[in-house]
Design an enzyme around this catalytic site. Structure first.
Site, PDB file in Angstrom:
ATOM      1  N   ARG A 238      13.950  30.979  -2.106  1.00  0.00           N
ATOM      2  CA  ARG A 238      15.083  30.255  -1.903  1.00  0.00           C
ATOM      3  C   ARG A 238      16.726  29.849  -2.774  1.00  0.00           C
ATOM      4  O   ARG A 238      16.872  30.498  -3.881  1.00  0.00           O
ATOM      5  CB  ARG A 238      14.632  28.057  -1.994  1.00  0.00           C
ATOM      6  CG  ARG A 238      16.240  26.882  -1.993  1.00  0.00           C
ATOM      7  CD  ARG A 238      16.887  26.170  -3.230  1.00  0.00           C
ATOM      8  NE  ARG A 238      17.407  25.256  -2.579  1.00  0.00           N
ATOM      9  CZ  ARG A 238      18.056  25.214  -3.442  1.00  0.00           C
ATOM     10  NH1 ARG A 238      18.365  25.549  -4.909  1.00  0.00           N
ATOM     11  NH2 ARG A 238      18.932  24.291  -3.251  1.00  0.00           N
ATOM     12  N   GLY A 262      23.674  19.090  -8.781  1.00  0.00           N
ATOM     13  CA  GLY A 262      23.031  17.999  -7.239  1.00  0.00           C
ATOM     14  C   GLY A 262      22.616  19.049  -6.405  1.00  0.00           C
ATOM     15  O   GLY A 262      21.913  20.710  -7.009  1.00  0.00           O
TER      16      GLY A 262
HETATM   17  N1  GLY Z   1      22.836  22.837  -7.036  1.00  0.00           N
HETATM   18  C1  GLY Z   1      21.408  23.169  -7.818  1.00  0.00           C
HETATM   19  C2  GLY Z   1      20.653  24.115  -7.008  1.00  0.00           C
HETATM   20  O1  GLY Z   1      20.608  23.150  -5.566  1.00  0.00           O
HETATM   21  O2  GLY Z   1      19.436  24.859  -6.205  1.00  0.00           O
END
Ligand code: GLY
Length: 358
Positions: A238, A262
């Protein structure tokens, strides 16, 4: 910075010299490749460093560097490396929480105002300083984003040390997560542990992590960096917003710089950091630009599991500076603070927000 400009000139010279020689041998006229020189500004300007709530020490470091005449991007990377080194920051670098299989995978990006160039790495394993590797992608390749094994090999080529980034604490938190994920899987946890969710894990899962640091230096140049271990216990592979230029970071030397922490998917779906910078370019203050993009995210969020009692069940935070040195931050949910240093020491400031956190 001067060092890299000297290298640029040498490279241009070599390239032009090569084209001229090749041209005379092969019978065509060498064409100037048209490489634009970086926009260099030299007038002294009041510097600013703005970062996420875990960036107090990072803003201090960045300010020290720019007050000594250092470059905005060198300062940004030096600042975030403090968190990449910190085993207690479970959202960045060494000590970051791993993916669902217990492997720490890092994402990072940099962007440099004077050249409008960027570099990024994603799914980087066993290399602590994702921020520095991202900067090298920008400086030492013709590419912007390098991922996985390729990013690891690139880092090794540049002499980065291979190491296990999973600390004992992060391993324990991961084990706890695995053992409590489902009643229907193979694992058991001692009963007393179930009520006693480690506070650190609870905090991390509610507030997330990641560090973004944007710096305006005394030459009025802007640079930014975002680095993270990403969503805790994410599915392997991911990639969030942090290494995606325009989502987790964007810098335009004429308008400003912005970055985010976030829920990365929200930023990916809205090109959020790009939008913050564009709004500043149209004249919004940094805080208003951040708030406006928070609103845009809310307006576009139609997935039911992201709503609870009519309120968002996720958070996104933005940190922005414009080219005049005005700065601001906003979040979807209350309770977020950011770190800033405008030459008077680093301090925390409460971010503007759209909704009260439950
Ligand atoms: N803002 C960091 C992430 O969603 O991986």
């Amino acid at each position: 910075m001067l060092h890299s400009i000297r290298k640029w000139k040498r490279r241009d010279f070599l390239r032009n010299g090569f084209l001229a020689t090749a041209g005379s041998v092969l019978g065509f006229k060498a064409i100037n490749p048209g490489i634009a020189a970086p926009a260099i500004r030299t007038n002294k300007f009041k510097p600013v460093a703005i970062s996420s709530g875990n960036g107090l020490a990072a803003t201090e470091k960045a300010m020290e560097i720019v007050l000594n005449g250092g470059d905005c991007l060198d300062a940004a990377v030096a600042g975030v490396k403090i968190q990449e080194d910190d085993p207690d920051d479970t959202s960045v670098g060494y000590g970051g929480l791993p993916n669902e299989r217990g492997i720490v995978q890092l994402d990072a990006s940099v962007m440099y105002g004077p050249t409008h160039r960027a570099g990024a790495v994603a799914v980087l394993e066993n290399i602590r300083y994702a921020s520095e590797v991202a900067k090298l992608v920008m400086e030492r390749t013709k590419r912007v984003l390098v991922v996985g094994k390729g990013a690891f090999e690139f880092a090794r080529m540049h002499g980065f040390k291979e190491e296990n980034l999973l600390t004992e604490r992060a391993r324990q938190l991961w084990q706890y997560w695995v053992e409590n994920r489902s009643r229907f899987d193979d694992f058991l946890t001692p009963l007393e542990d179930i009520e006693n969710i480690p506070e650190q894990l609870k905090y991390h899962l509610e507030h997330g992590g990641t560090i973004n640091l944007n710096v305006l230096d005394t030459s009025r140049n802007l640079g930014g960096c975002t680095t993270t271990s990403g969503l805790a216990f994410k599915m392997p592979g991911r990639v969030g917003d942090s290494p995606i230029i325009g989502a987790g970071l964007y810098v335009d030397n004429e308008y400003g710089a912005a970055g985010s922490t976030g829920r990365g998917e929200a930023n990916l779906q809205t090109c959020a950091s790009f939008l913050v910078v564009e709004e500043m370019g149209r004249g919004s203050s940094p805080t208003d630009a951040c708030l406006s993009v928070c609103r845009r995210i809310i307006e576009r969020t139609r997935v039911s599991y992201l709503w609870r009692d009519g309120k968002p069940a996720f958070n996104v935070n933005f940190y922005a500076i414009n080219r005049n040195g005005d700065f601001g931050s906003a979040s979807i949910l209350s309770g977020t603070r950011y770190a800033v240093n405008d030459g008077n020491g680093s301090r925390f400031v409460d971010a503007a927000y759209l909704y009260e956190r439950e």
